[in-house]
Scaffold this motif. Structure first.
Motif, PDB file in Angstrom:
ATOM      1  N   GLY A   1       5.111  -5.569  -8.300  1.00 12.75           N
ATOM      2  CA  GLY A   1       4.570  -4.389  -7.649  1.00 12.75           C
ATOM      3  C   GLY A   1       5.207  -3.100  -8.115  1.00 12.75           C
ATOM      4  N   ASN A   2       4.935  -2.029  -7.353  1.00 14.80           N
ATOM      5  CA  ASN A   2       5.395  -0.692  -7.713  1.00 14.80           C
ATOM      6  C   ASN A   2       5.761   0.081  -6.457  1.00 14.80           C
ATOM      7  OD1 ASN A   2       4.838   2.334  -8.157  1.00 14.80           O
ATOM      8  ND2 ASN A   2       4.942   1.563 -10.252  1.00 14.80           N
TER       9      ASN A   2
ATOM     10  N   TYR B   1       5.037   3.596   0.992  1.00 11.94           N
ATOM     11  CA  TYR B   1       5.001   2.179   0.658  1.00 11.94           C
ATOM     12  C   TYR B   1       5.503   1.399   1.874  1.00 11.94           C
ATOM     13  CZ  TYR B   1       4.984   4.221  -4.031  1.00 11.94           C
ATOM     14  OH  TYR B   1       4.686   4.955  -5.141  1.00 11.94           O
TER      15      TYR B   1
ATOM     16  N   ARG C   1       6.149  -1.817  -1.158  1.00  8.60           N
ATOM     17  CA  ARG C   1       5.572  -1.569  -2.463  1.00  8.60           C
ATOM     18  C   ARG C   1       4.075  -1.867  -2.442  1.00  8.60           C
ATOM     19  NH1 ARG C   1       8.572  -6.319  -2.224  1.00  8.60           N
ATOM     20  NH2 ARG C   1       7.941  -8.119  -3.480  1.00  8.60           N
ATOM     21  N   ARG C   2       3.401  -1.441  -3.498  1.00  7.51           N
ATOM     22  CA  ARG C   2       1.975  -1.694  -3.638  1.00  7.51           C
ATOM     23  C   ARG C   2       1.703  -2.338  -4.995  1.00  7.51           C
ATOM     24  NH1 ARG C   2      -0.449   4.488  -4.462  1.00  7.51           N
ATOM     25  NH2 ARG C   2       0.935   5.094  -6.183  1.00  7.51           N
ATOM     26  N   TYR C   3       0.460  -2.755  -5.194  1.00  4.83           N
ATOM     27  CA  TYR C   3       0.046  -3.419  -6.427  1.00  4.83           C
ATOM     28  C   TYR C   3       0.950  -4.605  -6.769  1.00  4.83           C
ATOM     29  CZ  TYR C   3      -3.305   0.334  -7.149  1.00  4.83           C
ATOM     30  OH  TYR C   3      -4.348   1.212  -6.992  1.00  4.83           O
ATOM     31  N   LEU C   4       1.359  -5.325  -5.724  1.00  6.23           N
ATOM     32  CA  LEU C   4       2.059  -6.593  -5.899  1.00  6.23           C
ATOM     33  C   LEU C   4       1.038  -7.716  -5.800  1.00  6.23           C
ATOM     34  CD1 LEU C   4       3.895  -7.477  -2.556  1.00  6.23           C
ATOM     35  CD2 LEU C   4       2.144  -5.718  -2.735  1.00  6.23           C
ATOM     36  N   THR C   5       1.490  -8.954  -5.760  1.00  3.88           N
ATOM     37  CA  THR C   5       0.587 -10.089  -5.602  1.00  3.88           C
ATOM     38  C   THR C   5       1.305 -11.187  -4.831  1.00  3.88           C
ATOM     39  OG1 THR C   5      -0.931 -11.576  -6.785  1.00  3.88           O
ATOM     40  CG2 THR C   5       1.248 -11.215  -7.778  1.00  3.88           C
TER      41      THR C   5
ATOM     42  N   THR D   1       3.467  -4.046 -12.558  1.00  3.07           N
ATOM     43  CA  THR D   1       2.545  -3.746 -11.469  1.00  3.07           C
ATOM     44  C   THR D   1       1.178  -4.330 -11.779  1.00  3.07           C
ATOM     45  OG1 THR D   1       1.615  -1.946 -10.143  1.00  3.07           O
ATOM     46  CG2 THR D   1       1.857  -1.538 -12.488  1.00  3.07           C
TER      47      THR D   1
ATOM     48  N   ASN E   1       8.026   0.296 -11.467  1.00  2.00           N
ATOM     49  CA  ASN E   1       7.700  -1.125 -11.449  1.00  2.00           C
ATOM     50  C   ASN E   1       8.891  -1.961 -11.004  1.00  2.00           C
ATOM     51  OD1 ASN E   1       5.182  -0.488 -12.396  1.00  2.00           O
ATOM     52  ND2 ASN E   1       5.610  -1.062 -14.521  1.00  2.00           N
TER      53      ASN E   1
END
Length: 439
Positions: free
Chosen positions: A213-214, A171, A195-199, A243, A218
Motif C-alpha cells: 500500500g501507500n 489514511y 494506508r490505501r491501495y493495499l490488498t 502500491t 510506498n
C-alpha cells in the motif's frame, strides 16, 4: 466363527462335499456337527479398474486406483451409508501431490465435518481406506499412510473483513467485519499503519493478511488477521514496497501478492506460507500493472487468477496461478478493460471481478468459471464506483463494498454469481481499501 479359505473341502478322502466359493469368501462352520457354508469376508473390497477421470462416484465395498497424472479427481461418496461401509482409494501413479483427489461427502459428514467443507488428499503414494461410523462422525479414515489427519478445510470462509483505506482526509486503519449473512458491522478501531491501495488475501484456511500500500510513500509491511477476525500490528516488510497490488489464495492454504507499482509497474509476486510468512520477491511473469484484482477459483481454493489493471492504460489481460503458486503468462483480455477493480470467490469454485474505472466509474461484472475462464461483461447492478474491495462470506457468497466516490454502500453476490442492488453503507465511507475472508 472359524473359517478356511479355499474352493474345495475334502473329508476322509471321500471327495469334495463343499460347493465352490467365490472371491472374497471364507468357508464357515457353526460348530461341531453343524452345517458349513461360504460367507462374504466382512469388509471385503472389490477393486475396480484404474480411474483416470476428473470425477467419479464411489460405491461402498469397492476399491479404486486413482490416476491423477492428467487432472485432479473429485470423488463423490454414496448419498447414504450404513455403519461399517468401507471404501478404499490408492494413488495409482504416485501423483496426488501434483493433482490431488477431492472427496465430496455427498450430504454426509466426513471426520465430523459437514458436506460444506472440502476434503482433499495430496500426498504422493497415499493409500486411503474410509469407513462409515455414524451420522455424527460420518466417514472416518481407517487407513491413511499420511501421518497427519486428513486436510479438511472450509471451501471458503464464513466471514470477512474490510480494512484500511482513505476517507478523503486521512489514511485509516480501521476495519469492518462481515458476518456469515453478509452484514457489515460498525467500525473497529484500527491496528497497524493506515494506508490505501493495499490488498488482502487468505492463508492457513481460516486466516487473512493485509499487505503493501501507500501512506504518502510506498510500503511493504503486512498485518495478519486471526481466525477470529483480529488484526495484528505491523510485520516488517518483506519484498519490494509497492502500491496497487492484488492478492488471492492458492494451493488451498497459501496466498500470493502480485503486481503493483514500486516506481514503475511490475509483475513481481510474493508467496505467503500457510503460517502467514511472506517470501521474498519472485521475478514477474506477465505484463507489469497496478490497480488490478485477484481471486480464487476451482475446488478447495487451490488456483487463482489476476486480471485487469493499469499498464499505463487500462487493460483486461489476466494471468492464472497454479496450485503451486506459479504465475502463467498473459491471457488475452475478456470484458471491458479497466483498473481499480475488485474480485472475490463465489459458489465454492468460481470467482467474480466487478466495478472499476475505464474513463469513468463502472458497475459491470465478469464471472470466472471453475477452470479460470473469464466471461464477457454482465450489465452492472448497483452504484458504479471504483477503488472498492470484495470478499467471500457465508462460504459460497461474496460482497463488494466501499469505493470512490467516497461511499460505504455494499452489494451482495449470490452463490450463483448474481449481484444484488445497493445496501445502505455501514462504517466510515472510504476508498482504496482491501478485504479478505477469515474464520
Amino acid at each position: 466363527m472359524s473359517g478356511i479359505i479355499g474352493s474345495k473341502l475334502n473329508v476322509r478322502g471321500s471327495g469334495p462335499i463343499g460347493k465352490l466359493g467365490t472371491d472374497g469368501q471364507v468357508l464357515t462352520s457353526a460348530g461341531a456337527g453343524k452345517s458349513i457354508a461360504y460367507e462374504d469376508i466382512a469388509g471385503g473390497i472389490s477393486w475396480q479398474a484404474v480411474e483416470t477421470g476428473s470425477t467419479m462416484t464411489a460405491v461402498a465395498g469397492n476399491g479404486y486406483p486413482i490416476d491423477t497424472s492428467s487432472n485432479e479427481c473429485t470423488i463423490t461418496l454414496p448419498a447414504s451409508a450404513s455403519v461399517g461401509d468401507t471404501l478404499m482409494f490408492s494413488d495409482y501413479a504416485r501423483n496426488w501431490a501434483t493433482n490431488k483427489i477431492i472427496i465430496d461427502s455427498n450430504g454426509l459428514n466426513y471426520q465430523s465435518k459437514a458436506d460444506t467443507w472440502t476434503v482433499e488428499y495430496s500426498t504422493d503414494g497415499l493409500s486411503l481406506a474410509i469407513t462409515y461410523m455414524n451420522a455424527t462422525q460420518g466417514w472416518i479414515p481407517t487407513t491413511d499412510d499420511d501421518v497427519t489427519d486428513a486436510p479438511v478445510s472450509p471451501a471458503y470462509n464464513p466471514t470477512g473483513i474490510f480494512g484500511f483505506g482513505y476517507d478523503d482526509s486521512s489514511y485509516v486503519s480501521l476495519t469492518n467485519l462481515v458476518n456469515s449473512s453478509g452484514v457489515i458491522a460498525t467500525d473497529v478501531t484500527g491496528v497497524g499503519t493506515g494506508r490505501r491501495y493495499l490488498t488482502a488475501g487468505e492463508y492457513g484456511y481460516d486466516k487473512g493478511i493485509f499487505g503493501f500500500g501507500n501512506n504518502g510513500s510506498n510500503v511493504g509491511m503486512t498485518n495478519l488477521v486471526s481466525s477470529s477476525g483480529v488484526v495484528a500490528t505491523d510485520v516488517t516488510a518483506v519484498g519490494t514496497a509497492r502500491t496497487g497490488p492484488a492478492a488471492a489464495t492458492y494451493g488451498g492454504d497459501k496466498g500470493i501478492f502480485g503486481f503493483g507499482n514500486d516506481g514503475s509497474r511490475v509483475g513481481t509476486t510474493n508467496l505467503v506460507s500457510n503460517a502467514g510468512v511472506v517470501a521474498s520477491d519472485v521475478t514477474g511473469v506477465g505484463t507489469g500493472r497496478e490497480q488490478l484484482g485477484a481471486c480464487e477459483y476451482s475446488s478447495g481454493k487451490d488456483k487463482a487468477i489476476f486480471a485487469y489493471g493499469n499498464t499505463g492504460s487500462v487493460t483486461a489481460i489476466s494471468n492464472l496461478v497454479s496450485n503451486a503458486g506459479v504465475v502463467a503468462s498473459d491471457v488475452t483480455g475478456v470484458g471491458t478493460a479497466r483498473a481499480t477493480v475488485s474480485a472475490c470467490g463465489y459458489g465454492l469454485d468460481k470467482g467474480i471481478f466487478g466495478f472499476g474505472n475505464s474513463g469513468g466509474a463502472k458497475s459491470m461484472t465478469n464471472l470466472v468459471s471453475n477452470v479460470g475462464v473469464i466471461s464477457t461483461d454482465v450489465s452492472g447492478v448497483g452504484t458504479a464506483r471504483f477503488d472498492l474491495a470484495a470478499t467471500q462470506y457465508g462460504e459460497d457468497k461474496g460482497i463488494f463494498a466501499y469505493g470512490y466516490s467516497t461511499t460505504a454502500v455494499s452489494n451482495l453476490v449470490s452463490n450463483t454469481g448474481v449481484v444484488a442492488s445497493d445496501v445502505s453503507g455501514v462504517g466510515t465511507a472510504r476508498w482504496a481499501i482491501a478485504a479478505c475472508s477469515w474464520g
